[in-house]
Design a protein around this motif. Structure first.
Motif, short mmCIF file in Angstrom:
data_model
loop_
_atom_site.label_atom_id
_atom_site.label_comp_id
_atom_site.label_asym_id
_atom_site.label_seq_id
_atom_site.Cartn_x
_atom_site.Cartn_y
_atom_site.Cartn_z
N PRO A 49 0.80 -1.23 0.00
CA PRO A 49 0.00 0.00 0.00
C PRO A 49 0.83 1.27 0.00
O PRO A 49 0.30 2.35 -0.30
CB PRO A 49 -0.83 -0.13 1.28
N ASN A 50 2.12 1.17 0.31
CA ASN A 50 3.00 2.34 0.27
C ASN A 50 3.58 2.57 -1.13
O ASN A 50 4.45 3.41 -1.31
CB ASN A 50 4.14 2.17 1.29
N ASN A 51 3.11 1.81 -2.10
CA ASN A 51 3.52 1.87 -3.51
C ASN A 51 5.05 1.87 -3.70
O ASN A 51 5.60 2.63 -4.49
CB ASN A 51 2.88 3.05 -4.26
N LYS A 52 5.73 1.02 -2.93
CA LYS A 52 7.18 0.88 -3.06
C LYS A 52 7.54 -0.59 -3.25
O LYS A 52 6.84 -1.49 -2.78
CB LYS A 52 7.90 1.39 -1.80
N ILE A 53 8.66 -0.80 -3.96
CA ILE A 53 9.22 -2.15 -4.01
C ILE A 53 10.37 -2.23 -3.01
O ILE A 53 10.90 -1.18 -2.60
CB ILE A 53 9.71 -2.51 -5.45
N PRO A 54 10.71 -3.44 -2.56
CA PRO A 54 10.16 -4.74 -2.94
C PRO A 54 8.90 -5.08 -2.14
O PRO A 54 8.59 -4.43 -1.14
CB PRO A 54 11.29 -5.70 -2.59
N ALA A 55 8.22 -6.11 -2.61
CA ALA A 55 7.12 -6.70 -1.87
C ALA A 55 7.19 -8.20 -2.07
O ALA A 55 7.79 -8.68 -3.05
CB ALA A 55 5.78 -6.15 -2.33
#
Length: 227
Positions: A49-55
């Protein structure tokens, strides 16, 4: 049942790839082109939900695990496989303190250095000086910690894995490893690890020159800034 890593070719993206290569477990890499806005798609935002990679999406367990933030991903994988992070005791917290030091200090400060040195639309001398100086200070901290140790927490751990991709960008940060001899020796040991070599080779195989693209669209996607 699968283990999916949502990834792009950045220092934070490299961390879990190195760990997965060290663990030798099967995994799938899902490229998220952050220069073209893939991090803002609804499917990805459900995981990060923080629109950052990695996931990470782990469906190899009874109940699927979905994680964002590289430090959380490293800790989860290390605990799950019982490697590269002691299960308990002082050594566990020694490794975790350096992991937190990286995600809270080295990464953000070096990342700001990257931005103002390479990506800012015009030079900002005060910002460049501030962030380069702070990155230098953090390198000195690392150099001192490695004066009598081969690895940052005594034994090879996720702390080393978290720190390496940021130090790998030392030239962009205007740092010369000659000035940090203990850190330089550690860096050479990290570079020589087969898992590290495989991780970076996989990045090139997956993305090729795509990660180098940087234009007006990428600037908006990455920084929400127009020129």
């Amino acid at each position: 049942m699968s283990l999916k890593l949502y990834y792009w070719n950045t220092p934070n993206g490299h961390k879990p790839v190195i760990l997965l290569e060290e663990l030798g477990v099967p995994y799938e890499v899902v490229p998220i082109d952050i220069g073209r806005g893939a991090q803002f798609t609804p499917d990805f935002l459900r995981i990060s939900p923080n629109n950052k990679i990695p996931a990470l999406e782990d469906e190899t367990t009874g109940s699927p695990v979905r994680l964002f933030e590289s430090g959380a991903i490293l800790t989860y994988l290390a605990d799950k496989h019982r490697r590269f992070l002691p299960a308990e005791g002082p050594q566990r917290y020694r490794a975790l303190q350096w992991l937190f030091w990286q995600v809270g200090g080295l990464g953000p400060m070096a990342g700001q250095t990257h931005h103002f040195v390479r990506y800012a639309p015009e030079p900002v001398p005060y910002a460049i000086d501030r962030y380069v100086r702070e990155t230098t200070r953090l390198y000195r901290v690392l150099d001192g910690a490695l004066a009598h140790e081969d690895w940052i927490a005594g034994e090879y751990s996720i702390a080393d894995i978290a720190i390496y991709p940021w130090v790998a960008e030392h030239e962009l940060q205007r740092q010369n490893l000659v000035d940090f001899p203990n850190l330089a020796r550690w860096f050479a040991r990290m570079q020589a690890r087969p898992a590290v070599q495989r991780a970076y080779a996989r990045a090139e195989e997956l993305l090729g020159a795509l990660h180098a693209s940087f234009d007006a669209e990428a600037r908006v996607c990455l920084f929400r800034a127009r020129t």
